[in-house]
Every structure is written in C-alpha cells, then in structure tokens.
Design a protein around this motif. Structure first.
Motif, PDB file in Angstrom:
ATOM      1  N   GLY A 338       4.046  -6.039   0.235  1.00 47.50           N
ATOM      2  CA  GLY A 338       3.216  -5.211  -0.644  1.00 47.50           C
ATOM      3  C   GLY A 338       2.500  -4.114   0.116  1.00 47.50           C
ATOM      4  O   GLY A 338       2.408  -2.963  -0.343  1.00 47.50           O
ATOM      5  N   GLU A 339       2.001  -4.449   1.291  1.00 49.31           N
ATOM      6  CA  GLU A 339       1.313  -3.467   2.133  1.00 49.31           C
ATOM      7  C   GLU A 339       2.263  -2.342   2.544  1.00 49.31           C
ATOM      8  O   GLU A 339       1.906  -1.150   2.476  1.00 49.31           O
ATOM      9  CB  GLU A 339       0.761  -4.187   3.369  1.00 49.31           C
ATOM     10  N   VAL A 340       3.483  -2.706   2.963  1.00 49.64           N
ATOM     11  CA  VAL A 340       4.454  -1.693   3.386  1.00 49.64           C
ATOM     12  C   VAL A 340       4.890  -0.842   2.189  1.00 49.64           C
ATOM     13  O   VAL A 340       5.068   0.382   2.309  1.00 49.64           O
ATOM     14  CB  VAL A 340       5.666  -2.358   4.068  1.00 49.64           C
ATOM     15  N   ARG A 341       5.015  -1.462   1.028  1.00 49.73           N
ATOM     16  CA  ARG A 341       5.392  -0.710  -0.177  1.00 49.73           C
ATOM     17  C   ARG A 341       4.339   0.350  -0.497  1.00 49.73           C
ATOM     18  O   ARG A 341       4.657   1.487  -0.856  1.00 49.73           O
ATOM     19  CB  ARG A 341       5.580  -1.673  -1.357  1.00 49.73           C
ATOM     20  N   ARG A 342       3.062  -0.014  -0.350  1.00 44.57           N
ATOM     21  CA  ARG A 342       1.984   0.968  -0.598  1.00 44.57           C
ATOM     22  C   ARG A 342       2.038   2.099   0.429  1.00 44.57           C
ATOM     23  O   ARG A 342       1.803   3.265   0.093  1.00 44.57           O
ATOM     24  CB  ARG A 342       0.628   0.263  -0.571  1.00 44.57           C
ATOM     25  N   GLU A 343       2.325   1.757   1.691  1.00 41.66           N
ATOM     26  CA  GLU A 343       2.444   2.797   2.734  1.00 41.66           C
ATOM     27  C   GLU A 343       3.588   3.754   2.395  1.00 41.66           C
ATOM     28  O   GLU A 343       3.471   4.966   2.579  1.00 41.66           O
ATOM     29  CB  GLU A 343       2.682   2.145   4.099  1.00 41.66           C
ATOM     30  N   LEU A 344       4.667   3.192   1.910  1.00 40.19           N
ATOM     31  CA  LEU A 344       5.838   4.014   1.557  1.00 40.19           C
ATOM     32  C   LEU A 344       5.506   4.939   0.393  1.00 40.19           C
ATOM     33  O   LEU A 344       5.845   6.134   0.417  1.00 40.19           O
ATOM     34  CB  LEU A 344       7.009   3.097   1.211  1.00 40.19           C
ATOM     35  N   ASP A 345       4.807   4.413  -0.604  1.00 46.13           N
ATOM     36  CA  ASP A 345       4.415   5.233  -1.765  1.00 46.13           C
ATOM     37  C   ASP A 345       3.473   6.354  -1.364  1.00 46.13           C
ATOM     38  O   ASP A 345       3.496   7.447  -1.944  1.00 46.13           O
ATOM     39  CB  ASP A 345       3.762   4.361  -2.831  1.00 46.13           C
ATOM     40  N   ALA A 346       2.613   6.075  -0.375  1.00 48.02           N
ATOM     41  CA  ALA A 346       1.593   7.064   0.031  1.00 48.02           C
ATOM     42  C   ALA A 346       2.129   8.112   0.994  1.00 48.02           C
ATOM     43  O   ALA A 346       1.465   9.127   1.249  1.00 48.02           O
ATOM     44  CB  ALA A 346       0.403   6.346   0.678  1.00 48.02           C
ATOM     45  N   LEU A 347       3.339   7.883   1.540  1.00 49.15           N
ATOM     46  CA  LEU A 347       3.869   8.782   2.563  1.00 49.15           C
ATOM     47  C   LEU A 347       4.352  10.078   1.919  1.00 49.15           C
ATOM     48  O   LEU A 347       5.211  10.083   1.051  1.00 49.15           O
ATOM     49  CB  LEU A 347       5.027   8.098   3.312  1.00 49.15           C
TER      50      LEU A 347
END
Length: 348
Positions: A338-347
């Motif tokens: 979930g944390e990595v998914r949020r990082e990907l969305d924010a990139l």
C-alpha cells in the motif's frame, strides 16, 4: 500417486506390516527430508551456524543440493512437503524431527516470504521442544518466531520471543547465537522507527563478535549499525560501517547480507548528495537480492532505488523501479504494498 491408490497402500501397510516396520519407514522418510533440508540450508546460507543433527538411519539417501540455485529449486518444490513432514513428525512422536525440520528451513522461510507458515511451524515445533526439554531447540524456535513476527510487523510478539531466546542462549553459554539475537532484536527497533534504541544493541553485538573472532557476526552487526546510523542521519558513519561490512562479506558466502550492506551504502551516498555513486551501488544491491531469492529485501531495494532515480530527475525509471517493488510486495501480500502504491500514484 492417485489419492485412492495412496489410501489403498496405507491400508495394506496397516494390515500387513508390523508397527515397528512402519515406524522405521516413517523415521527414514523424515531423515531423508531433514538431512536434505540441512544440505540445502548450507547451500543457501553457508555462513549459518551448523545445526547439530542425529545421524541418518541406514539406507537414507539425502539429495544432492550443493549449489545455491539447486537449493532454491529444491525448497520451492518440496516446501509444502517439508511442512507436512514436520507436522507428521510431531503427530507420530518424532519430536526432534518436528523441531529440526523447521530449523533447517528457516533461511528459506525468511527469504521466500513464507512468514505465516514460519510462525505456524515454529509454534508446533516449540511444543515438541518443550516435550523434549531441550533448551537449545526451545531457544531456536523462539528465535524463529521472533524473526517471523518482526517481518510481519508484530512488534510486541517479536520482542517477547527474541528476549526469551536471548535469555536461553545466555543460559546455555552460546555467545554466537547471543550476538545474532541482539542483532535480531535491534531489527524490531529499526523497522519500528526506534533506531536510537537499535544502535546500542548492534554495537554490543559487534563488540561481542570481535571479542570471539566471528567474522560473519561482525559483518552482520556492522551492516545493521550502518543502517541505524543512516536512519538517524549520521551518514558518514553509515558509509564507514557499511564499507567495513562489505570488506568482510567479500570473504564470506552471504548474498543477502552482502546486498544489505551495499544497499545501505547506496542510501548513505544518496543522502550525502553522491547520487551517481548511489545509483551504481544500489543497482548492485538489487541484483544481489534477486540472485539470493530474498524477496522482501529485493522489493525494498527497488523502492530505495526508485527514490534515488527520482532525485536524479529520471522519473520514468523511478516509476519502473516502484512497479517492480510493488509487484513483489503484492506477491508477498505485505502491508508495504500500500505504501509503495501511494508513492507510485504521487510520482509526477
């Protein structure tokens, strides 16, 4: 073998073979899996402290799994069978096998992401170790439970088991295991963002390993302390400890340990603004984690690399690295997905 044929064979054995012959057959089967697992564990982690096994019974022929790749293939093929064998051992009064099979599978449990299965196997094995009254086996099962709970972010459970293991190893005078458990306990604080508490444990372990002349333990303690120095912002010391660990790992056979030291060095370089050096080092860390089969840390190193790539301005490469990280965390069903998914969305 078809289920009906297997059931028929079992019925015939129960009717025609004496109980002592069936028990000896079970013992040989369990010996086969135990001694093959021990060989495979040595191939995966040559620096691991040896497991003291009873000799295999006459006629038992453990498989040859002498390379890292062969060991990984064997564990991946036989993993569920090993779990069943450990359960079968406990059910039929082979308590030593019930404990030693999970102990000889610990490296694969850790690297493959089968942490829930690790917890279940160690819980059953702990009951068998208590029946045997063996403090060494009890200590190792508590350590396995603590390491698995740490990876599952069950902090209180991990701390309880690891402190119990530490007490038992100290009572037994096992200084090598004592040092490793100190490093294991520090891992709770590192992942749980209590790095200032982790560092004294790691430095104590380093002092212990230096005192007894244990090179691999020193490398592990240096790697962990380097990571803690990085987390608290003392990046020059993180570089020094990581480089000292790498120098030791070059004479050892521990791919994940070597990769961890390299990954930490890359992170320290990044925070010191040495981005090109960081990229070179981190790519090597990702490669070594993938080669070792350590899925959790491979996923984390892809995420770390993504942030360095982002800082260099290479957003597309950063996005690709995060996708690699996310794929592994999702495969492991780990909350960090979930944390990595949020990082990907924010990139952007």
């Amino acid at each position: 073998m078809h289920d009906l044929l297997r059931s028929y064979a079992a019925d015939l054995a129960a009717e025609e073979d004496p109980p002592e012959a069936i028990r000896e057959a079970r013992a040989r089967l369990l010996d086969h899996f135990l001694h093959t697992a021990e060989r495979a564990d040595k191939a995966l982690y040559p620096q691991r402290e040896p497991v003291d096994l009873p000799p295999a019974r006459p006629g038992v022929r453990p498989e040859h799994v002498e390379s890292h790749a062969a060991a990984l293939d064997w564990y991946r093929t036989e993993f569920r069978t090993l779990l069943a064998a450990a359960d079968h051992a406990a059910e039929h009064g082979f308590d030593a096998h019930a404990c030693l099979i999970p102990q000889c599978t610990a490296t694969f449990f850790h690297r493959s992401g089968h942490w829930l299965e690790w917890v279940d196997a160690c819980r059953r094995a702990l009951v068998a170790a208590e029946r045997l009254g063996d403090p060494g086996l009890r200590a190792n099962m508590h350590r396995g439970l603590g390491r698995a709970a740490t990876l599952l972010h069950r902090w209180d459970e991990a701390e309880d088991h690891l402190h119990t293991a530490l007490r038992l190893f100290r009572e037994a005078g096992d200084r090598v295991s004592e040092g490793y458990v100190l490093v294991n306990i520090s891992g709770i604080f590192e992942i749980g963002s209590r790095s200032t508490e982790a560092l004294p444990l790691q430095l104590s372990a380093l002092e212990l390993f230096r005192e007894i002349g244990h090179a691999h333990g020193q490398a592990r303690a240096l790697t962990s302390s380097g990571w803690s120095y990085h987390l608290i912002g003392r990046h020059d010391e993180a570089v020094r400890h990581s480089m000292d660990a790498i120098a030791l790992y070059e004479g050892l056979s521990d791919l994940p340990g070597h990769a961890s030291a390299i990954d930490t060095l890359g992170l320290a370089y990044r925070e010191l603004g040495r981005l090109e050096e960081a990229l070179t080092v981190q790519r090597e860390g990702v490669r070594l984690f993938a080669q070792s089969g350590d899925r959790y840390y491979e996923a984390g190193s892809w995420s770390d690399l993504a942030e360095t790539l982002r800082r260099t301005g290479d957003v597309e490469a950063a996005r690709a690295a995060l996708r690699r990280s996310l794929a592994v965390f999702e495969e492991l069903r780990h909350p960090r997905a979930g944390e990595v998914r949020r990082e990907l969305d924010a990139l952007t």
